[in-house]
Design a protein around this motif. Sequence first.
Motif, PDB file in Angstrom:
ATOM      1  N   ALA A 100      12.880  11.127 -13.719  1.00  0.00           N
ATOM      2  CA  ALA A 100      13.841  10.947 -14.803  1.00  0.00           C
ATOM      3  C   ALA A 100      14.916  12.026 -14.763  1.00  0.00           C
ATOM      4  CB  ALA A 100      13.114  10.963 -16.154  1.00  0.00           C
ATOM      5  N   ASP A 101      14.513  13.260 -14.448  1.00  0.00           N
ATOM      6  CA  ASP A 101      15.486  14.355 -14.372  1.00  0.00           C
ATOM      7  C   ASP A 101      16.526  14.087 -13.291  1.00  0.00           C
ATOM      8  OD1 ASP A 101      14.142  15.681 -16.368  1.00  0.00           O
ATOM      9  OD2 ASP A 101      13.087  17.057 -15.022  1.00  0.00           O
ATOM     10  N   TYR A 102      16.084  13.546 -12.161  1.00  0.00           N
ATOM     11  CA  TYR A 102      17.019  13.317 -11.064  1.00  0.00           C
ATOM     12  C   TYR A 102      17.909  12.109 -11.319  1.00  0.00           C
ATOM     13  CZ  TYR A 102      19.007  12.327  -6.535  1.00  0.00           C
ATOM     14  OH  TYR A 102      19.898  12.070  -5.540  1.00  0.00           O
ATOM     15  N   PHE A 103      17.319  10.994 -11.729  1.00  0.00           N
ATOM     16  CA  PHE A 103      18.099   9.764 -11.885  1.00  0.00           C
ATOM     17  C   PHE A 103      18.988   9.794 -13.123  1.00  0.00           C
ATOM     18  CE2 PHE A 103      14.477   7.946  -9.352  1.00  0.00           C
ATOM     19  CZ  PHE A 103      15.232   7.640  -8.238  1.00  0.00           C
ATOM     20  N   GLN A 104      18.680  10.667 -14.091  1.00  0.00           N
ATOM     21  CA  GLN A 104      19.436  10.712 -15.341  1.00  0.00           C
ATOM     22  C   GLN A 104      19.512   9.320 -15.977  1.00  0.00           C
ATOM     23  OE1 GLN A 104      20.831  13.812 -16.809  1.00  0.00           O
ATOM     24  NE2 GLN A 104      19.143  14.306 -15.412  1.00  0.00           N
ATOM     25  N   ALA A 105      18.395   8.611 -15.903  1.00  0.00           N
ATOM     26  CA  ALA A 105      18.298   7.241 -16.417  1.00  0.00           C
ATOM     27  C   ALA A 105      16.821   6.947 -16.677  1.00  0.00           C
ATOM     28  CB  ALA A 105      18.851   6.250 -15.392  1.00  0.00           C
ATOM     29  N   PRO A 106      16.523   5.960 -17.516  1.00  0.00           N
ATOM     30  CA  PRO A 106      15.121   5.576 -17.723  1.00  0.00           C
ATOM     31  C   PRO A 106      14.498   5.112 -16.403  1.00  0.00           C
ATOM     32  CG  PRO A 106      16.541   4.603 -19.405  1.00  0.00           C
ATOM     33  CD  PRO A 106      17.450   5.187 -18.372  1.00  0.00           C
ATOM     34  N   VAL A 107      13.288   5.563 -16.127  1.00  0.00           N
ATOM     35  CA  VAL A 107      12.578   5.174 -14.916  1.00  0.00           C
ATOM     36  C   VAL A 107      11.341   4.372 -15.326  1.00  0.00           C
ATOM     37  CG1 VAL A 107      11.480   5.949 -12.784  1.00  0.00           C
ATOM     38  CG2 VAL A 107      13.381   7.256 -13.752  1.00  0.00           C
ATOM     39  N   GLN A 108      11.252   3.161 -14.826  1.00  0.00           N
ATOM     40  CA  GLN A 108      10.138   2.272 -15.163  1.00  0.00           C
ATOM     41  C   GLN A 108       9.203   2.153 -13.961  1.00  0.00           C
ATOM     42  OE1 GLN A 108      11.831  -1.473 -16.426  1.00  0.00           O
ATOM     43  NE2 GLN A 108      13.267  -0.494 -17.837  1.00  0.00           N
ATOM     44  N   PHE A 109       7.938   2.488 -14.185  1.00  0.00           N
ATOM     45  CA  PHE A 109       6.917   2.290 -13.161  1.00  0.00           C
ATOM     46  C   PHE A 109       6.082   1.071 -13.541  1.00  0.00           C
ATOM     47  CE2 PHE A 109       8.030   6.771 -12.846  1.00  0.00           C
ATOM     48  CZ  PHE A 109       8.240   6.896 -11.473  1.00  0.00           C
ATOM     49  N   SER A 110       5.346   0.512 -12.570  1.00  0.00           N
ATOM     50  CA  SER A 110       4.623  -0.753 -12.755  1.00  0.00           C
ATOM     51  C   SER A 110       5.595  -1.834 -13.228  1.00  0.00           C
ATOM     52  CB  SER A 110       3.468  -0.582 -13.750  1.00  0.00           C
ATOM     53  OG  SER A 110       2.517   0.351 -13.270  1.00  0.00           O
ATOM     54  N   ALA A 111       6.810  -1.778 -12.709  1.00  0.00           N
ATOM     55  CA  ALA A 111       7.861  -2.724 -13.092  1.00  0.00           C
ATOM     56  C   ALA A 111       7.704  -4.034 -12.321  1.00  0.00           C
ATOM     57  CB  ALA A 111       9.238  -2.117 -12.814  1.00  0.00           C
ATOM     58  N   ALA A 112       8.536  -5.014 -12.674  1.00  0.00           N
ATOM     59  CA  ALA A 112       8.456  -6.332 -12.034  1.00  0.00           C
ATOM     60  C   ALA A 112       9.119  -6.343 -10.652  1.00  0.00           C
ATOM     61  CB  ALA A 112       9.099  -7.383 -12.924  1.00  0.00           C
ATOM     62  N   HIS A 172       5.175   0.320  -8.238  1.00  0.00           N
ATOM     63  CA  HIS A 172       3.928   1.081  -8.178  1.00  0.00           C
ATOM     64  C   HIS A 172       3.685   1.860  -9.467  1.00  0.00           C
ATOM     65  CE1 HIS A 172       7.056   3.611  -6.116  1.00  0.00           C
ATOM     66  NE2 HIS A 172       6.611   4.497  -6.987  1.00  0.00           N
ATOM     67  N   PRO A 173       2.442   2.302  -9.681  1.00  0.00           N
ATOM     68  CA  PRO A 173       2.095   2.991 -10.934  1.00  0.00           C
ATOM     69  C   PRO A 173       2.794   4.338 -11.081  1.00  0.00           C
ATOM     70  CG  PRO A 173       0.126   2.183  -9.799  1.00  0.00           C
ATOM     71  CD  PRO A 173       1.272   2.043  -8.835  1.00  0.00           C
ATOM     72  N   GLY A 217       0.805  -1.217   0.000  1.00  0.00           N
ATOM     73  CA  GLY A 217       0.000   0.000   0.000  1.00  0.00           C
ATOM     74  C   GLY A 217       0.836   1.265   0.000  1.00  0.00           C
ATOM     75  N   GLU A 218       0.214   2.369   0.440  1.00  0.00           N
ATOM     76  CA  GLU A 218       0.868   3.673   0.393  1.00  0.00           C
ATOM     77  C   GLU A 218       2.149   3.750   1.226  1.00  0.00           C
ATOM     78  OE1 GLU A 218       1.235   7.405  -1.293  1.00  0.00           O
ATOM     79  OE2 GLU A 218      -0.175   5.799  -1.745  1.00  0.00           O
ATOM     80  N   PRO A 219       2.182   3.175   2.455  1.00  0.00           N
ATOM     81  CA  PRO A 219       3.455   3.218   3.191  1.00  0.00           C
ATOM     82  C   PRO A 219       4.597   2.551   2.427  1.00  0.00           C
ATOM     83  CG  PRO A 219       1.663   2.616   4.653  1.00  0.00           C
ATOM     84  CD  PRO A 219       1.109   2.574   3.262  1.00  0.00           C
ATOM     85  N   ALA A 220       4.292   1.459   1.717  1.00  0.00           N
ATOM     86  CA  ALA A 220       5.331   0.768   0.959  1.00  0.00           C
ATOM     87  C   ALA A 220       5.874   1.662  -0.143  1.00  0.00           C
ATOM     88  CB  ALA A 220       4.788  -0.521   0.365  1.00  0.00           C
ATOM     89  N   ARG A 221       5.010   2.377  -0.813  1.00  0.00           N
ATOM     90  CA  ARG A 221       5.459   3.268  -1.886  1.00  0.00           C
ATOM     91  C   ARG A 221       6.430   4.312  -1.356  1.00  0.00           C
ATOM     92  NH1 ARG A 221       1.818   6.642  -6.223  1.00  0.00           N
ATOM     93  NH2 ARG A 221       3.317   8.277  -6.624  1.00  0.00           N
TER      94      ARG A 221
END
Length: 343
Positions: free
Chosen positions: A187-199, A177-178, A142-146
Amino acid sequence: MPVLDPRLAGSDQSLSAAYVAAVLPALLAHYGLDEEDILTRAGLDEHQLKQPDQLLPLVDVLRLFLVILDACGDAGLGFETGKRVKPRSYQVLGYVVLASRDLGQAIDRLVRFESLSGKLGQTRLSHENEQVILRWQCPLTGEPARFLVEAAITGWVAFMRPLLPAGLAPLAVCFRHPVPVEPERYADYFQAPVQFSAAFDGVVLDARLLQQPLNTADPGLAVMMEREARELLADFQGSTNLVSVVRSEIYRLLTEGEPGLEAVAAELGMPSRTLSSRLLSRGVRFQDIVDGLRQRLAELYLQDPALSLTDIALLLGFAESSSFSRAFRRWRSMSPNQWRRGG
């Protein structure tokens, strides 16, 4: 504001007070919030954050950040928290990582000694072809996990980025999470592709990056810090964790009435005098643990309109609701009904 599951108050999950103390000032400044006000609303005091070797119950940490979330309204609070992680946020764990010769050794030490920062999730490293995947397994949902997941994974990147040559970045950052509001800031911070709803929750790295030397590498310091980390880990597993175990046992016994020192000691298979002495060596009294747990549970139960004061008193092990009301006034300087109505 999301309501926490009362069962969380009886768990042995925890987070280092040093971590909270290190990130909190910058985080509150970012949102323009007053630290004293936030801590008061969360039921914490500054003294608790000034004991770097102490572990805060996870329920207290989440309550604190839910208060911040309520004040700032930023669903990316976990992400913003992780961005403000620095080596001192992790105390000995941070310094043993800093002294490592390369990123591979740093990650190995992170995995081995991560429980020094608290008893929470678990980090796992796996090799897949020419890539390595660093996964973080969160015990909550749930939300705490996110919030926790975003804080942990963003914290990895924030910690390691200054230690490596400019331009090096993960191949991908993954969250189960979604897609959140304002995904572009990730994406701006990580300077890398960011995948949501990932495995999985974690980062994907080029395997060659593990050989990258750290600019803070210090072989002599590394030997000393690894020895200290091993000793602290042994202490954590032996005695530091005792407070969490006692809290969990008190939680289990509460509905049977007032949980006494003798009853808890018997459940743990030791004389009551021994248990009391071991707790005092950690700077904690048994009754303080009982009172702290009851207060946290009371405030969670009071958010449930289906529970009467009599119901809550019985759940907390009080013989009658008047005893509960007196205790609550001592904790919060107001009656349970006043607190329930928002003070």
